[in-house]
Design a protein around this motif. Structure first.
Motif, PDB file in Angstrom:
ATOM      1  N   SER A  68       0.817  -1.213   0.000  1.00 20.27           N
ATOM      2  CA  SER A  68       0.000   0.000   0.000  1.00 20.27           C
ATOM      3  C   SER A  68       0.850   1.262   0.000  1.00 20.27           C
ATOM      4  CB  SER A  68      -0.928   0.000   1.213  1.00 20.27           C
ATOM      5  OG  SER A  68      -0.169  -0.052   2.421  1.00 20.27           O
ATOM      6  N   PHE A  69       2.067   1.184   0.539  1.00 17.70           N
ATOM      7  CA  PHE A  69       2.938   2.353   0.536  1.00 17.70           C
ATOM      8  C   PHE A  69       3.325   2.737  -0.886  1.00 17.70           C
ATOM      9  CE2 PHE A  69       7.213   4.184   0.500  1.00 17.70           C
ATOM     10  CZ  PHE A  69       7.041   5.269   1.336  1.00 17.70           C
ATOM     11  N   PHE A  73       1.658   5.797  -5.022  1.00  5.36           N
ATOM     12  CA  PHE A  73       2.366   6.531  -6.064  1.00  5.36           C
ATOM     13  C   PHE A  73       1.898   6.145  -7.463  1.00  5.36           C
ATOM     14  CE2 PHE A  73       5.801   6.002  -2.711  1.00  5.36           C
ATOM     15  CZ  PHE A  73       5.453   7.175  -2.065  1.00  5.36           C
ATOM     16  N   PHE A  74       1.090   5.114  -7.576  1.00  3.27           N
ATOM     17  CA  PHE A  74       0.569   4.663  -8.864  1.00  3.27           C
ATOM     18  C   PHE A  74      -0.946   4.825  -8.933  1.00  3.27           C
ATOM     19  CE2 PHE A  74       4.574   2.592  -8.185  1.00  3.27           C
ATOM     20  CZ  PHE A  74       5.179   2.554  -9.428  1.00  3.27           C
ATOM     21  N   ASP A  75      -1.491   5.645  -8.053  1.00  2.00           N
ATOM     22  CA  ASP A  75      -2.938   5.857  -7.986  1.00  2.00           C
ATOM     23  C   ASP A  75      -3.345   6.872  -9.048  1.00  2.00           C
ATOM     24  OD1 ASP A  75      -5.554   5.838  -7.260  1.00  2.00           O
ATOM     25  OD2 ASP A  75      -5.293   7.025  -5.431  1.00  2.00           O
ATOM     26  N   VAL A  76      -3.442   6.423 -10.284  1.00  2.00           N
ATOM     27  CA  VAL A  76      -3.800   7.288 -11.410  1.00  2.00           C
ATOM     28  C   VAL A  76      -4.450   6.416 -12.471  1.00  2.00           C
ATOM     29  CG1 VAL A  76      -1.552   7.024 -12.544  1.00  2.00           C
ATOM     30  CG2 VAL A  76      -2.888   9.074 -12.942  1.00  2.00           C
ATOM     31  N   TYR A 106       3.557   5.990 -12.260  1.00  2.00           N
ATOM     32  CA  TYR A 106       3.101   5.012 -13.256  1.00  2.00           C
ATOM     33  C   TYR A 106       3.557   5.409 -14.655  1.00  2.00           C
ATOM     34  CZ  TYR A 106      -0.092   2.013 -15.898  1.00  2.00           C
ATOM     35  OH  TYR A 106      -0.618   1.094 -16.769  1.00  2.00           O
ATOM     36  N   GLY A 107       3.265   6.634 -15.038  1.00  2.00           N
ATOM     37  CA  GLY A 107       3.663   7.108 -16.354  1.00  2.00           C
ATOM     38  C   GLY A 107       5.167   7.150 -16.535  1.00  2.00           C
ATOM     39  N   PRO A 108       5.946   7.739 -15.597  1.00  2.00           N
ATOM     40  CA  PRO A 108       7.400   7.747 -15.762  1.00  2.00           C
ATOM     41  C   PRO A 108       8.015   6.358 -15.875  1.00  2.00           C
ATOM     42  CG  PRO A 108       6.762   9.368 -14.137  1.00  2.00           C
ATOM     43  CD  PRO A 108       5.523   8.616 -14.497  1.00  2.00           C
ATOM     44  N   TRP A 180      10.539  13.578  -9.910  1.00  2.00           N
ATOM     45  CA  TRP A 180      10.515  12.303 -10.636  1.00  2.00           C
ATOM     46  C   TRP A 180       9.507  12.348 -11.781  1.00  2.00           C
ATOM     47  CZ3 TRP A 180      10.851   8.980  -5.618  1.00  2.00           C
ATOM     48  CH2 TRP A 180      12.179   8.577  -5.417  1.00  2.00           C
ATOM     49  N   ALA A 181       8.349  12.938 -11.527  1.00  2.00           N
ATOM     50  CA  ALA A 181       7.330  13.019 -12.576  1.00  2.00           C
ATOM     51  C   ALA A 181       7.797  13.907 -13.733  1.00  2.00           C
ATOM     52  CB  ALA A 181       6.025  13.559 -11.992  1.00  2.00           C
ATOM     53  N   LEU A 182       8.466  15.022 -13.435  1.00  2.00           N
ATOM     54  CA  LEU A 182       8.958  15.905 -14.493  1.00  2.00           C
ATOM     55  C   LEU A 182       9.973  15.192 -15.380  1.00  2.00           C
ATOM     56  CD1 LEU A 182       9.415  19.365 -12.713  1.00  2.00           C
ATOM     57  CD2 LEU A 182       7.800  18.794 -14.519  1.00  2.00           C
TER      58      LEU A 182
END
Length: 301
Positions: A68-69, A73-76, A106-108, A180-182
């Motif tokens: 769950s931790f 970060f992948f909740d999209v 998720y995307g990166p 990280w997302a950028l």
């Protein structure tokens, strides 16, 4: 009752009654059960959430070793990832505003994985086209490990170093997940660039790598500038120059390792000298000299 300087005003009704003052007849005490809901009302449990207990608070904790931790970060959903990819390719607004406070990994992750696979395939095709056909072609999976180390390492560690530098120089708006997302979504342009990495046309390769560098570094600078400007003026300029130089190093590394036919990360077989046999030599004579080939004897005859 009146005193010197005061006037007493008493409201007397028509019958001369000063008002009903017997309170014992109006007050009635009843036995109350606080556990039962009043009539005509719903119980508090139907409208209010249950009280927070120690059991419920402990179950909501997310530890580093739990799934769950990392799931947060992948909740999209897919539509959000596609809209973010579109905003990365055609930036019209600040990408941090597009994230809406919910940066994802998720995307990166899948963008970086796609770039790694296409670089491996493009480098393999490039080596196959450059082979002379004298030796059997074999896949070299060092291209795959080289692409994975380059893309994953750059996308993972450079944002961490940038985040630590911003924190050190006093930027409170820096966020590691946003960094990280950028960097992860900036790799999206390299998918199209890596797709033509098999091309033997050198000038075309340089043009596509230059376009990939220009689009991705412009995306990074535009979205990192508000965060970098929160630090000192000289520090923000230095960090901005370092970001551009590191991204230029990534672009040159991709060009040298995966766009050239003789990639340094791939082991190429050593070709034998032209005109020399690759097999074992003929047995030598008793004097130790190499015997003449049979074909030359026939020509002499």
């Amino acid at each position: 009752m009146s005193g010197p300087g005061y006037d007493a005003v008493v409201d007397v009704d028509d019958e001369g009654d000063l008002g009903h003052t017997d309170l014992q007849e109006d007050l009635e005490f009843h036995n109350s059960d606080f556990n039962a809901a009043p009539s005509g009302r719903k119980g508090p449990s139907s409208t209010l959430p249950p009280p927070v207990t120690s059991a419920s608070s402990s179950s909501s904790k997310r530890f580093l070793w739990t799934v769950s931790f990392y799931a947060q970060f992948f909740d999209v959903d897919t539509s959000a990832v596609l809209s973010r990819c579109w905003a990365a390719l055609f930036p019209r607004a600040n990408f941090l505003d597009v994230l809406e406070g919910n940066p994802d990994l998720y995307g990166p992750f899948w963008i970086a994985t796609t770039v790694v696979l296409i670089l491996f395939l493009g480098g393999t095709i490039s080596q196959y086209l450059s082979s002379t056909g004298m030796t059997p072609f074999a896949y070299d999976f060092r291209l795959l490990s080289g692409a994975a180390g380059l893309i994953y390492g750059y996308t993972l560690f450079i944002p961490v170093a940038l985040f630590l530098a911003l924190r050190y120089f006093g930027s409170e708006s820096a966020n590691l997940l946003e960094c990280w997302a950028l960097y992860g979504y900036s790799n999206l342009v390299w998918i199209a660039v890596a797709a033509i990495s098999w091309s033997p046309v050198t000038i075309l390769n340089w043009i596509f790598v230059g376009l990939g560098f220009g689009m991705s570094v412009a995306f990074l600078v535009r979205n990192l500038y508000p965060v970098l400007s929160a630090t000192d003026r000289q520090v923000s300029k230095s960090l901005l120059i370092i970001v551009v130089l590191l991204h230029a190093g990534l672009s040159l590394t991709i060009k040298i390792l995966f766009f050239a036919h003789g990639s340094p990360v791939a082991s190429t077989p050593v070709d034998a000298p032209s005109g020399q046999p690759t097999g074992p030599t003929d047995p030598t004579g008793p004097a130790g000299n190499q015997t003449e080939p049979i074909g030359s004897r026939m020509l002499l005859l």
